[in-house]
Design a protein around this motif. Structure first.
Motif, mmCIF file in Angstrom:
data_model
loop_
_atom_site.group_PDB
_atom_site.id
_atom_site.type_symbol
_atom_site.label_atom_id
_atom_site.label_comp_id
_atom_site.label_asym_id
_atom_site.label_seq_id
_atom_site.Cartn_x
_atom_site.Cartn_y
_atom_site.Cartn_z
ATOM 1 N N VAL A 55 5.279 7.877 -7.654
ATOM 2 C CA VAL A 55 5.125 7.035 -6.391
ATOM 3 C C VAL A 55 6.566 6.467 -5.880
ATOM 4 N N LYS A 56 6.678 6.773 -4.494
ATOM 5 C CA LYS A 56 8.147 6.390 -4.233
ATOM 6 C C LYS A 56 7.873 5.458 -2.922
ATOM 7 N N THR A 57 9.150 4.697 -2.798
ATOM 8 C CA THR A 57 9.098 3.683 -1.777
ATOM 9 C C THR A 57 8.337 3.600 -0.532
ATOM 10 N N TYR A 58 8.645 4.715 0.026
ATOM 11 C CA TYR A 58 8.060 4.957 1.476
ATOM 12 C C TYR A 58 6.626 5.137 1.605
ATOM 13 N N GLN A 59 5.890 5.386 0.341
ATOM 14 C CA GLN A 59 4.404 5.316 0.200
ATOM 15 C C GLN A 59 3.928 4.060 0.147
ATOM 16 N N ILE A 60 4.516 3.122 -0.234
ATOM 17 C CA ILE A 60 3.988 1.656 -0.490
ATOM 18 C C ILE A 60 2.948 1.155 0.749
ATOM 19 N N GLU A 61 3.494 1.373 1.886
ATOM 20 C CA GLU A 61 2.825 1.037 3.218
ATOM 21 C C GLU A 61 1.184 1.409 3.152
ATOM 22 N N ALA A 62 1.369 2.479 2.833
ATOM 23 C CA ALA A 62 -0.059 3.389 2.717
ATOM 24 C C ALA A 62 -0.960 3.022 1.603
ATOM 25 N N LEU A 63 -0.267 2.505 0.503
ATOM 26 C CA LEU A 63 -1.130 2.055 -0.583
ATOM 27 C C LEU A 63 -1.515 0.660 -0.416
ATOM 28 N N GLU A 64 -0.712 -0.067 0.446
ATOM 29 C CA GLU A 64 -0.956 -1.550 0.760
ATOM 30 C C GLU A 64 -2.214 -1.354 1.535
ATOM 31 N N ASN A 65 -2.421 -0.454 2.488
ATOM 32 C CA ASN A 65 -3.398 -0.467 3.372
ATOM 33 C C ASN A 65 -4.713 -0.294 2.471
ATOM 34 N N LYS A 66 -4.609 0.468 1.527
ATOM 35 C CA LYS A 66 -5.712 1.098 0.760
ATOM 36 C C LYS A 66 -6.072 0.015 0.142
ATOM 37 N N ALA A 67 -5.117 -0.943 -0.591
ATOM 38 C CA ALA A 67 -5.353 -2.014 -1.384
ATOM 39 C C ALA A 67 -6.109 -3.116 -0.471
ATOM 40 N N ARG A 68 -5.670 -3.093 0.571
ATOM 41 C CA ARG A 68 -6.029 -4.206 1.600
ATOM 42 C C ARG A 68 -7.695 -4.180 1.872
ATOM 43 N N VAL A 69 -8.105 -3.040 2.037
ATOM 44 C CA VAL A 69 -9.553 -2.566 2.337
ATOM 45 C C VAL A 69 -10.379 -2.464 1.212
ATOM 46 N N ASN A 70 -9.675 -2.214 -0.018
ATOM 47 C CA ASN A 70 -10.443 -2.266 -1.456
ATOM 48 C C ASN A 70 -9.623 -2.981 -2.465
ATOM 49 N N PRO A 71 -9.965 -4.103 -2.824
ATOM 50 C CA PRO A 71 -9.090 -5.089 -3.852
ATOM 51 C C PRO A 71 -9.187 -4.394 -5.213
ATOM 52 N N ASN A 72 -10.003 -3.961 -5.549
ATOM 53 C CA ASN A 72 -10.144 -3.161 -6.718
ATOM 54 C C ASN A 72 -9.649 -1.619 -6.562
#
Length: 336
Positions: A55-72
């Motif tokens: 996992v690299k820095t530029y991928q964080i935004e996409a992961l944040e979006n996924k975590a926002r949709v699914n807290p788990n």
């Protein structure tokens, strides 16, 4: 290391570091996805996991979006860079890796183990995957643009990518080892996990390939744009980056200008009357692909996949927003 190995090693490392137990179930269709159930301090918590090699820095935004949709939501990877872990914790995104590091902040549950690294013995056995060297990245780019080319003979693939025949086998073997190529039958191959391969290619392009292609930085002026429009419709000079995205989307106003060329440096400078400038907003790179380009308004632009990549590796939120527009409109169906 394939996805099953990654999640297995991550769970095994967790057991070594703690008394926690976990069970997982890989998705039947997409092995990037798994359901993982943690038994932590007599609590049972179920997470939707996404499995990656790193996992690299530029991928964080996409992961944040996924975590926002699914807290788990949890990201499980073979390796996560320290700066990325810090940012994931800051955003409250759960993660674990194969080194035994884990972060979970879920309701009343908090788990944090950090600082573990691979044993020296493991580090000494790591070898470079030839698919992600400068030469390999050029070949992978062609395969991302032409997925069916994975079925070509090595000789044909060498010809269309301008890569030495002896390297092609090593590159394809590297893709197999990383889990991006499968045997469709006894003779035919097929690409798999294409979205992750695209992301890994972008990593390699940013860190390894693109820096080696730079020809120079120059002062930009509007006359250069006119010269390209009226004099270079034969793919000698190809527009990329923010300027290409501006032309494609009519959304982004370019601040940086990227050109790719296979012309000699001095010929390019004479043709465009370029003035060198170490802080210039016009950067010219050596073109590393053959004939694929995207035509708009009678201009030859770099392939959309490359325009997308050039936007994603910037630190500009508006560039990344524009990249998403390009991905959703032109690339999504191919990679998802």
């Amino acid at each position: 290391m394939n996805k099953r190995d990654i999640i297995y090693k991550a769970i095994d490392a967790l057991k070594v570091e703690t008394n926690f137990k976990a069970d997982y179930h890989l998705d039947n269709i997409n092995d990037d996805i798994a359901t993982i159930t943690f038994n932590l301090n007599e609590q049972q918590v179920k997470f939707q996991a996404e499995i990656r090699i790193e996992v690299k820095t530029y991928q964080i935004e996409a992961l944040e979006n996924k975590a926002r949709v699914n807290p788990n939501f949890i990201i499980i990877a073979e390796h996560i860079y320290p700066a990325v872990k810090n940012k994931l914790r800051e955003l409250g995104i759960a993660y674990m890796d194969t080194e035994g590091n884990i972060f979970i902040k879920h309701e009343k549950l908090f788990v944090l183990i950090q600082g573990n690294k691979k044993k020296d013995k493991e580090n000494k056995t790591v070898t470079t995957n030839r698919a992600f060297t400068k030469t390999g990245l050029k070949t992978v780019f062609y395969l991302l643009l032409n997925p069916n080319a994975i079925a070509y003979t090595y000789r044909t693939l060498a010809g269309v990518t301008n890569v030495a025949l002896g390297n092609v086998k090593h590159i394809i073997d590297g893709l197999k080892d990383a889990g991006y190529v499968l045997n469709k039958d006894e003779k035919k191959l097929m690409l798999t996990n294409k979205r992750e391969l695209l992301e890994r290619w972008i990593d390699g392009y940013k860190e390894t390939l693109k820096p080696s292609l730079e020809i120079g930085k120059y002062k930009h002026n509007e006359q250069i744009e006119k010269d390209i429009e009226y004099n270079f419709n034969d793919n000698q000079i190809t527009i990329g980056g923010e300027y290409a995205a501006e032309l494609v989307t009519e959304y982004l106003k370019a601040a940086q200008f990227t050109l790719y060329t296979d012309m000699p440096k001095l010929d390019t400078m004479r043709a465009l009357k370029l003035i060198p400038d170490n802080n210039g907003s016009l950067v010219i790179y050596k073109k590393f692909w053959k004939n694929e380009f995207f035509n708009i308004k009678n201009l030859n632009l770099a392939p959309l996949l490359l325009i997308y990549a050039d936007l994603m590796i910037t630190n500009d939120p508006r560039c990344k927003e524009t990249a998403l527009k390009i991905y959703n409109k032109y690339l999504k169906n191919e990679f998802e």
